[in-house]
Design an enzyme around this catalytic site. Structure first.
Site, PDB file in Angstrom:
ATOM      1  N   HIS A 169       0.866  -1.187   0.000  1.00 58.73           N
ATOM      2  CA  HIS A 169       0.000   0.000   0.000  1.00 58.73           C
ATOM      3  C   HIS A 169       0.896   1.229   0.000  1.00 58.73           C
ATOM      4  CE1 HIS A 169      -3.799   2.091   1.837  1.00 58.73           C
ATOM      5  NE2 HIS A 169      -3.137   2.882   1.014  1.00 58.73           N
TER       6      HIS A 169
ATOM      7  N   ARG B 212      -7.888  15.251   2.706  1.00 61.50           N
ATOM      8  CA  ARG B 212      -7.614  15.808   4.032  1.00 61.50           C
ATOM      9  C   ARG B 212      -6.149  15.572   4.367  1.00 61.50           C
ATOM     10  NH1 ARG B 212      -7.069  10.961   6.706  1.00 61.50           N
ATOM     11  NH2 ARG B 212      -8.466   9.288   6.044  1.00 61.50           N
TER      12      ARG B 212
ATOM     13  N   VAL C 234      -3.155  11.055   9.096  1.00 66.64           N
ATOM     14  CA  VAL C 234      -2.460  10.800  10.360  1.00 66.64           C
ATOM     15  C   VAL C 234      -0.955  10.780  10.124  1.00 66.64           C
ATOM     16  CG1 VAL C 234      -2.079   9.098  12.192  1.00 66.64           C
ATOM     17  CG2 VAL C 234      -4.400   9.493  11.338  1.00 66.64           C
TER      18      VAL C 234
END
Length: 458
Positions: A208, A292, A295
């Site tokens: 990923h 956005r 994290v």
């Protein structure tokens, strides 16, 4: 530049935004629920306003309460952080209608990339590879079966409005597809208010890889390199690093350029992330855009030296990017470990409650972003992340050694945490040799982790 900014979030990201605003000379207004009345970030804000009781639906997700707080505090902008309302196009639209700057993409862009089916079509138009799957939403199980027969099992059912692993099911045959189709739709309806699903070919154990993008309102768009987020559990990330150890320089440049093309197709401005899966043949496929701050934005900050929160604020204020693509240089290697109040030995059961002692690590190459402190009571109402531990060194191996030292130094007495599991992950030879993938945690550290094998480092 803004004079006052409200942070429509809590915990670590609220503290992170406050820190950058203070350095920029911007006053901050922190909102909080009754469950967060003793939160550390409230002591650092210029003004605090309680917006409701503990449940998120009545506080951090309650748009009227947040807008009322913004109007009372006379702010010019709202930073949504991540989670909660960060990717809510309606919230961004309400902010704009109240003449409050939303520190993020436009409502139209959020809506476009938030619909995974539309985002896939954007990627196709931008000539970026997508995972084979349905051409659009799948309306019923008959169509789902036809798509699965065309692309071949295994397949993954995904919520069009989804995220965070919700509304997703893997099917390896017709019966599991039928049951998974209905279960994913029901879960998506409950979680997002939209039960629309689509199908993709399931790529077994991929890597990923996500690319950080940044754009302004004047058409300038760049990427700041990639992050590898393959260490996950049930689609929830545990460890992130930059740069990705699985990319060659040529593939890195190609994926970065592909991310920028997708962002341009979405008329994107502000910070965001374009996510890809990488199969065992190093073929990459677009999966989604996160509209956005992430994290794990901190690992990109460490290797590039760019304060992404500051850039978000500057762009929202209408300024042009001061960076060009050729100005972005990656230095060294950064790793982030998410410290969660969960018990890995009990299938990652949440472990809220009192932190009796909290002594974070330090020293060369270590950064800790956390809202935790000795005497803080972790509420059971929200995400279990206590904070993020980061290591930045000249090489990946050095960063791993520094991270292991920092994990050993971390004193956190009270709740069960992911720290013991993270030590084992970083010591595992597959991770040390960059041979891990998204199936790594389930393969080696499932509900009942196996005893340390001869293949694991001491």
């Amino acid at each position: 530049m803004f004079r006052r900014v409200l942070i429509a979030n809590r915990g670590e990201i609220a503290q992170r935004v406050i820190r950058t605003c203070r350095e920029m000379g911007i006053e901050t207004v922190a909102v909080y629920s009754q469950a967060d009345a003793d939160a550390l970030y409230l002591r650092q804000a210029d003004e605090t306003i309680c917006i409701g009781p503990a449940p998120g639906a009545r506080s951090y997700l309650h748009i009227p309460s947040i807008i009322s707080a913004a109007e009372i505090a006379d702010v010019e902008a709202i930073h949504p952080g991540y989670g909660f309302l960060a990717e809510n196009a309606h919230f961004a639209e309400v902010c704009n209608s109240c003449n409050i700057h939303f520190i993020g993409p436009s409502p139209e862009t959020i809506a476009a990339v938030g619909d995974k089916v539309r985002a896939r079509e954007m990627a196709r138009r931008a000539e970026v590879p997508v995972v084979p799957g349905s051409d659009g939403p799948v309306e019923d199980e008959k169509v789902a079966l036809e798509v699965a027969q065309r692309i071949g099992y295994p397949v993954i059912i995904k919520a069009a409005a989804g995220g965070g692993g919700r509304g997703m099911r893997i099917a390896r045959n017709d019966p599991s597809l039928v049951s998974g189709f209905h279960a994913a739709g029901a879960e998506a309806e409950a979680a997002f208010g939209d039960g629309t699903v689509y199908l993709e070919k399931f790529i077994d154990n991929p890597r990923h890889v996500e690319v950080q993008i940044l754009g302004d309102r004047h058409g300038n768009l760049i990427h700041l390199g990639e992050r590898d987020c393959s260490i996950q559990r049930r689609h929830q990330k545990l460890v992130e690093e930059s740069p990705s150890p699985s990319l060659t320089p040529a593939l890195r440049a190609e994926i970065g350029a592909a991310a920028v093309r997708v962002a341009r197709a979405a008329s994107y401005h502000n910070a965001g992330t374009v996510e890809f899966l990488l199969d065992r043949r190093d073929a990459y496929f677009f999966i989604e855009v996160n509209a956005r701050i992430q994290v794990e934005h901190t690992v990109t900050e460490l290797v590039t030296g760019v304060d992404l929160i500051q850039q978000q604020i500057l762009v929202a204020a209408g300024e042009r990017l001061a960076l060009r693509q050729q100005d972005v240089v990656s230095r060294g290697h950064a790793i982030e470990c998410r410290i969660n109040a969960e018990d890995p030995e009990r299938d990652f059961q949440p472990s809220p409650g009192l932190i009796e002692m909290f002594v974070p690590p330090g020293g060369p190459g270590v950064r800790v972003d956390s809202h935790g402190y000795s005497g803080y009571r972790i509420p059971p109402n929200y995400d279990s992340m206590i904070g993020k531990l980061l290591a930045h060194r000249s090489t990946r191996e050095h960063a791993i050694r520094t991270m292991l030292r920092a994990l050993d130094e971390f004193v956190l007495v009270g709740p069960k945490t992911t720290i013991p599991l993270l030590r084992r992950v970083l010591n595992h030879p597959d991770f040390r040799h960059s041979e891990h993938d998204t199936g790594f945690v389930e393969r080696y550290f499932g509900m009942h982790p196996p005893a340390i094998s001869a293949r694991e480092s001491p």
